[in-house]
Write an enzyme that holds these catalytic residues in place. Structure first.
Site, PDB file in Angstrom:
ATOM      1  N   LYS A 190       0.838  -1.202   0.000  1.00 26.35           N
ATOM      2  CA  LYS A 190       0.000   0.000   0.000  1.00 26.35           C
ATOM      3  C   LYS A 190       0.869   1.245   0.000  1.00 26.35           C
ATOM      4  O   LYS A 190       1.621   1.501   0.933  1.00 26.35           O
ATOM      5  CB  LYS A 190      -0.907   0.060   1.220  1.00 26.35           C
ATOM      6  CG  LYS A 190      -1.917   1.210   1.091  1.00 26.35           C
ATOM      7  CD  LYS A 190      -2.669   1.492   2.372  1.00 26.35           C
ATOM      8  CE  LYS A 190      -1.950   2.456   3.284  1.00 26.35           C
ATOM      9  NZ  LYS A 190      -1.727   3.796   2.728  1.00 26.35           N
ATOM     10  N   GLY A 242       7.133   4.169   8.525  1.00 26.51           N
ATOM     11  CA  GLY A 242       6.230   5.264   8.852  1.00 26.51           C
ATOM     12  C   GLY A 242       6.489   5.743  10.261  1.00 26.51           C
ATOM     13  O   GLY A 242       7.608   5.599  10.784  1.00 26.51           O
ATOM     14  N   THR A 244       6.483   6.126  14.357  1.00 29.60           N
ATOM     15  CA  THR A 244       6.661   5.208  15.486  1.00 29.60           C
ATOM     16  C   THR A 244       5.300   4.851  16.086  1.00 29.60           C
ATOM     17  O   THR A 244       5.059   3.704  16.478  1.00 29.60           O
ATOM     18  CB  THR A 244       7.584   5.854  16.535  1.00 29.60           C
ATOM     19  OG1 THR A 244       8.890   5.963  15.952  1.00 29.60           O
ATOM     20  CG2 THR A 244       7.685   5.029  17.803  1.00 29.60           C
ATOM     21  N   GLU A 245       4.422   5.824  16.088  1.00 33.84           N
ATOM     22  CA  GLU A 245       3.079   5.618  16.621  1.00 33.84           C
ATOM     23  C   GLU A 245       2.345   4.484  15.876  1.00 33.84           C
ATOM     24  O   GLU A 245       1.809   3.564  16.495  1.00 33.84           O
ATOM     25  CB  GLU A 245       2.376   6.942  16.370  1.00 33.84           C
ATOM     26  CG  GLU A 245       1.161   7.263  17.075  1.00 33.84           C
ATOM     27  CD  GLU A 245       0.646   8.584  16.456  1.00 33.84           C
ATOM     28  OE1 GLU A 245       1.459   9.464  16.098  1.00 33.84           O
ATOM     29  OE2 GLU A 245      -0.576   8.675  16.289  1.00 33.84           O
ATOM     30  N   GLY A 247       3.765   2.295  13.966  1.00 32.43           N
ATOM     31  CA  GLY A 247       4.585   1.086  14.143  1.00 32.43           C
ATOM     32  C   GLY A 247       4.141   0.315  15.372  1.00 32.43           C
ATOM     33  O   GLY A 247       4.024  -0.912  15.362  1.00 32.43           O
ATOM     34  N   GLU A 264      10.474   0.345  10.184  1.00 36.46           N
ATOM     35  CA  GLU A 264      11.436   1.439   9.996  1.00 36.46           C
ATOM     36  C   GLU A 264      10.687   2.701  10.361  1.00 36.46           C
ATOM     37  O   GLU A 264       9.796   3.123   9.637  1.00 36.46           O
ATOM     38  CB  GLU A 264      11.933   1.427   8.548  1.00 36.46           C
ATOM     39  CG  GLU A 264      13.282   2.079   8.396  1.00 36.46           C
ATOM     40  CD  GLU A 264      13.148   3.550   8.122  1.00 36.46           C
ATOM     41  OE1 GLU A 264      13.147   4.335   9.097  1.00 36.46           O
ATOM     42  OE2 GLU A 264      13.022   3.916   6.955  1.00 36.46           O
ATOM     43  N   CYS A 298      13.073  10.385   7.643  1.00 37.07           N
ATOM     44  CA  CYS A 298      13.117   9.762   8.960  1.00 37.07           C
ATOM     45  C   CYS A 298      14.516   9.846   9.567  1.00 37.07           C
ATOM     46  O   CYS A 298      14.661   9.936  10.775  1.00 37.07           O
ATOM     47  CB  CYS A 298      12.639   8.323   8.888  1.00 37.07           C
ATOM     48  SG  CYS A 298      13.394   7.427   7.552  1.00 37.07           S
ATOM     49  N   GLU A 395      10.198  14.182  17.000  1.00 36.81           N
ATOM     50  CA  GLU A 395      10.435  14.384  15.579  1.00 36.81           C
ATOM     51  C   GLU A 395       9.528  15.515  15.062  1.00 36.81           C
ATOM     52  O   GLU A 395       8.343  15.547  15.373  1.00 36.81           O
ATOM     53  CB  GLU A 395      10.079  13.071  14.859  1.00 36.81           C
ATOM     54  CG  GLU A 395      10.599  12.967  13.467  1.00 36.81           C
ATOM     55  CD  GLU A 395      10.357  11.582  12.879  1.00 36.81           C
ATOM     56  OE1 GLU A 395       9.394  10.911  13.298  1.00 36.81           O
ATOM     57  OE2 GLU A 395      11.125  11.197  11.983  1.00 36.81           O
TER      58      GLU A 395
HETATM   59  P1  ADP Z   1       3.867   9.380   8.317  1.00 38.88           P
HETATM   60  O1  ADP Z   1       4.037  10.116   9.597  1.00 38.88           O
HETATM   61  O2  ADP Z   1       5.102   9.066   7.598  1.00 38.88           O
HETATM   62  O3  ADP Z   1       2.721   9.854   7.485  1.00 38.88           O
HETATM   63  P2  ADP Z   1       2.211   7.170   9.051  1.00 38.88           P
HETATM   64  O4  ADP Z   1       2.732   6.154   9.972  1.00 38.88           O
HETATM   65  O5  ADP Z   1       1.053   7.981   9.460  1.00 38.88           O
HETATM   66  O6  ADP Z   1       3.498   7.969   8.751  1.00 38.88           O
HETATM   67  O7  ADP Z   1       1.884   6.545   7.634  1.00 38.88           O
HETATM   68  C1  ADP Z   1       2.713   5.662   6.970  1.00 38.88           C
HETATM   69  C2  ADP Z   1       1.867   4.651   6.231  1.00 38.88           C
HETATM   70  O8  ADP Z   1       1.132   3.876   7.169  1.00 38.88           O
HETATM   71  C3  ADP Z   1       0.832   5.248   5.289  1.00 38.88           C
HETATM   72  O9  ADP Z   1       0.804   4.456   4.128  1.00 38.88           O
HETATM   73  C4  ADP Z   1      -0.453   5.118   6.087  1.00 38.88           C
HETATM   74  O10 ADP Z   1      -1.588   5.034   5.247  1.00 38.88           O
HETATM   75  C5  ADP Z   1      -0.237   3.822   6.807  1.00 38.88           C
HETATM   76  N1  ADP Z   1      -1.015   3.612   8.035  1.00 38.88           N
HETATM   77  C6  ADP Z   1      -1.537   4.545   8.876  1.00 38.88           C
HETATM   78  N2  ADP Z   1      -2.161   3.951   9.905  1.00 38.88           N
HETATM   79  C7  ADP Z   1      -2.040   2.609   9.738  1.00 38.88           C
HETATM   80  C8  ADP Z   1      -2.444   1.445  10.490  1.00 38.88           C
HETATM   81  N3  ADP Z   1      -3.103   1.547  11.614  1.00 38.88           N
HETATM   82  N4  ADP Z   1      -2.106   0.238  10.006  1.00 38.88           N
HETATM   83  C9  ADP Z   1      -1.396   0.114   8.882  1.00 38.88           C
HETATM   84  N5  ADP Z   1      -0.995   1.149   8.136  1.00 38.88           N
HETATM   85  C10 ADP Z   1      -1.302   2.384   8.543  1.00 38.88           C
END
Ligand code: ADP
Length: 788
Positions: A190, A242, A244-245, A247, A264, A298, A395
């Site tokens: 995705k 993406g 840490t939250e 993650g 990561e 990051c 961050e």
């Molecule tokens: P950033 O701060 O880099 O936008 P996110 O962690 O919000 O990072 O998003 C990174 C990716 O994770 C995006 O593709 C987002 O759609 C996806 N994402 C957001 N929430 C979830 C979740 N609960 N489970 C899986 N993927 C998610």
């Protein structure tokens, strides 16, 4: 006008890159995309918009992946996987080469499309992102070619679910897809909701390359779609880049699902400038560190640590340089800073900066022309910050540099490591001795010496601590998409919690058989003051052990922390200690065998003791042989891949083979410089506890091995939740494995769990294979450019 005046007043003219081809490509798709599933583009019911952050114009509408879409994509990937793997590495390599070539052929279109969708300067998408994408596919075509010879005894994980962010859309796609495909996995990926377009163009390239359908599936959507992918039962491996939250959310969501997970995540990477650095070089490096990709990186060098004696000079140079940065249309080839991905993100940056100023930081933004309209944020410096300030800890993910000073190298290391993150670090000094002394002390997965943001497919990328785990790139990155073949043949563990017997059968010598805990090199009474009985195979009471509680675990973790110097002991010395332990165990072999016999009906007690001694010799032998690597990266210099210990490892040892299973786990951990808090088999803990007598006489420093008995899953939970435990190995039931994974989400410690399967601890591969070495260490890549 004379030459001097012309020179002084020289202005940049506009240098726009045409977006005509990219716009035309969007038109051929009617600016509307669904997903790419089973080799074809699919339509979707609901869509969302993707806009150009530089001017807010609508670029296209993109499908919102539903549960049905994700099911279809996973089903396609599952169907395609066996044949894709069976094709063999060399045949898969051809496809990866074809993809690399197609990326190169379409590089300008990809770069322009990336810049339109993301807002990054074309200079970066053209010269950095897309070339690295091609490089990644080439490099991994090579790994596919070499897979059978270089990774014997391994197979693909199966279907990989991959979720990526918007800051390097196609580059992150390549980091995820290339190793997965090389290893024989199929993929459901995705893209981030802000930046789906290059992934759609890449899907077309997959079709052109003739990639078998279902091997690559791309489902668009927002976070919920990501969650559908990561939680899908048909997915065997999840790779996420993406925040840490998120993650953490994914760690909890996938707990107990038997999925291999790599994360990561975020960072607050230090950029350390010593007073003997080439200061102009360092300032130029800083421009790349924090203003590359608008700071939405990051591993951005977002925390400047500058030696006090040169702080004023460095800050003045930075401010002067900031005044020359050009913010504007990302398609202009002479622009340094493009657009921020989205107004939401820009507002968040502004809020964080305001909070920093409220905390006492001094704000500097240069007086430079800012574009009208669009989503832009000026390069920003917050100086005079203290390590404890939120702005120095959290961050910001934008073009904002936070600066602070240090006096001594030791203080620089201390401030640098004062972070929950550990992704990257930059060290600037003309004194190579100093730089190479500092680099290993930094808690970060990547350290750049006199440089920054150097990436290559041959060198693993990934973090320590809450920056996540797993590596992308290099040999270590390939292992993330492979698994040992034997895992498929393991049988579920038999529950052996034989503690429900009749205590009336107590043996008279029970009192003599009460074992204490072993913490910080001392035998310790359990904090709660209670013991728990240990029974033999026929229900007779054969001994008592301490009923450890969370306080005992905390004491043990503290003892382990105090033994951190073990990591600095030479590998030769650690080997000697292990040989010594083996020797001492062999002198007591008979008594250990008889304790084993008293607890279990196992007929091979002598063999288990023998195997345990042998296992100690095995890891003693390995202690000084786990060499790192010198990666062949395309710079004038080297990237040194060093295997570093994890730190404190919590170990829950298995019930099967209660002595050998225990030793098989603690020996590799300590061989490579870790300290352990170990929980022996709950059903049969006596033999492992008796080891303290052996350890005490083997020159093992106090606190390197700590042993706590009791309710193993409850104790393991305390270990999982403990912020000073860096990794957790859990070999027990499925329920405990799930708990270990879920409860480790707090500080995102790396977990290694058995998923309720029993392994053959006598087997060389299952009981002592490469996994043990990789779990006991983490790779740090130190980039050292050379040349004057
Ligand atoms: P950033 O701060 O880099 O936008 P996110 O962690 O919000 O990072 O998003 C990174 C990716 O994770 C995006 O593709 C987002 O759609 C996806 N994402 C957001 N929430 C979830 C979740 N609960 N489970 C899986 N993927 C998610």
């Amino acid at each position: 006008m004379d030459i001097m005046t012309a020179f002084k007043t020289m202005e940049y003219g506009p240098a726009p890159e045409s977006d005509a081809e990219a716009q035309a490509w969007l038109d051929t798709h009617n600016r509307s995309f669904g997903h790419f599933i089973d080799g074809a583009f699919t339509a979707t019911e609901t869509q969302f918009e993707t806009r150009n952050p530089a001017n807010g114009t609508l670029l296209a509408k993109v499908g919102s992946g539903s549960a049905a879409d994700v099911d279809a994509a996973v089903a396609a990937a599952r169907t395609a996987q066996p044949n894709w793997e069976k094709l063999g590495g060399p045949a898969r390599a051809r496809f990866l080469y074809a993809l690399a070539r197609l990326v190169q052929k379409n590089s300008r279109l990809l770069a322009v499309l990336e810049t339109l969708d993301n807002g990054k300067p074309i200079r970066e998408s053209r010269d950095i992102d897309i070339p690295l994408v091609a490089r990644h596919f080439y490099h991994h075509a090579g790994w596919a070619q070499l897979l059978e010879t270089e990774f014997p005894g391994h197979k693909a994980q199966g279907v990989a679910g991959q979720v990526i962010p918007w800051n390097f859309p196609l580059l992150m796609l390549s980091w995820k897809l290339a190793p997965a495909l090389a290893a024989g996995n199929t993929v459901v990926l995705k893209p981030a909701e802000y930046t789906p377009l290059t992934a759609m163009l890449f899907a077309e390239l997959c079709m052109q390359a003739g990639l078998p359908k279902g091997v690559v599936n791309i489902v668009n959507g927002q976070g919920e779609t990501g969650a559908l992918i990561s939680g899908h039962p048909g997915v065997n491996k999840v790779a996420f880049t993406g925040s840490t939250e998120v993650g953490r959310v994914i760690r909890r969501q996938t707990a107990g699902q038997g999925k291999k997970l790599t994360l990561e995540l975020g960072g607050k990477s230090p950029f350390i400038v010593f007073d003997d650095a080439d200061l102009d070089g360092a300032v130029e490096g800083l421009v790349d560190a924090i203003w590359f990709n608008q700071g939405q990186v990051c591993c951005a060098g977002s925390r400047l640590l500058v030696q006090e004696s040169v702080a004023d000079i460095v800050l003045a140079k930075i401010k002067a340089r900031m005044g020359k940065l050009r913010v504007g249309s990302p398609l202009d080839k002479s622009i340094d800073i493009g657009a921020i991905i989205d107004p939401v993100q820009r507002n968040q940056i502004a809020d964080r900066v305001a909070a920093g100023v409220a905390e006492g930081a001094i704000l500097f933004q240069p007086d430079i022309a800012m574009p009208e309209g669009g989503c832009f944020y000026p390069p920003t410096l917050l100086s005079g910050t203290e390590p404890a300030m939120t702005v120095a800890q959290e961050e910001i993910f934008g073009p904002v540099l936070v600066s602070m000073t240090f006096r001594t190298p030791a203080e620089a290391v201390q401030i640098a490591n004062n972070s929950r993150y550990g992704l990257a670090a930059s060290v600037w000094s003309e004194n190579i001795n100093l730089a190479l002394d500092i680099a290993p002390k930094l808690k970060a997965g990547i350290v750049w010496v006199n440089g920054t943001n150097m990436f290559d497919a041959a060198a693993g990328f990934g973090g320590y601590r809450e920056s996540g785990y797993g590596r992308e790139g290099g040999r270590e990155g390939m292992f993330e998409y492979l698994k040992p073949t034997y895992l498929d043949s393991l049988k579920p563990v038999k529950l052996m919690l034989n503690n429900d017997h009749d205590t009336k059968n107590a043996l008279s010598e029970t009192v003599d058989r009460t074992r204490k805990l072993y913490i910080g090199g001392k035998q310790t009474r359990p904090d709660g003051g209670y013991d728990r009985p240990v029974f033999g195979p026929k229900g007779a009471l054969v001994g008592q052990v301490g009923e450890g509680n969370r306080k005992d675990i905390r004491n043990a973790v503290e003892a382990a922390a105090n033994a951190s110097s073990w990591a600095g002991v030479s590998a030769h010395n650690r080997a000697q200690v292990l040989y010594y332990i083996a020797e001492n165990l062999s002198q007591r072999a008979d008594s250990f065998a008889s304790v084993l016999k008293s607890m279990t009906s196992a007929r091979n007690a002598e063999a288990e003791v023998e195997a345990s001694i042998d296992r100690l010799f095995h890891w003693a032998a390995w202690a000084d042989k786990l060499d790192g690597a010198v990666h062949n990266v395309p710079i004038r210099g080297v990237a040194l891949a060093m295997n570093e210990p994890m730190g404190t490892i919590g170990i829950a040892a298995p019930d099967e083979a209660p002595l050998l299973g225990f030793i098989a786990l603690i020996a590799p951990a300590i061989a490579f410089g870790n300290r352990v808090v170990a929980l022996p088999s709950q059903a049969h803990p006596l033999a492992a506890l008796d080891l303290y007598q052996v350890l005490e006489t083997s020159d093992l420093p106090a606190g390197v091995v700590n042993i706590v008995t009791g309710d193993r899953n409850a104790l393991a939970k305390t270990l999982a939740e403990h912020a000073n435990v860096d990794a957790l190995w859990f070999f027990g039931d499925a329920e405990g494995s799930k708990m270990a994974e879920a409860s480790s989400a707090g500080n995102l410690k790396r977990t290694w769990v058995s998923d309720g399967m029993a392994r053959d601890w006598f087997d060389a591969d299952q009981g002592a294979g490469g996994d043990f070495r990789r779990q006991a260490t983490q790779v740090k890549n130190i980039w050292v450019p050379y040349g004057e």
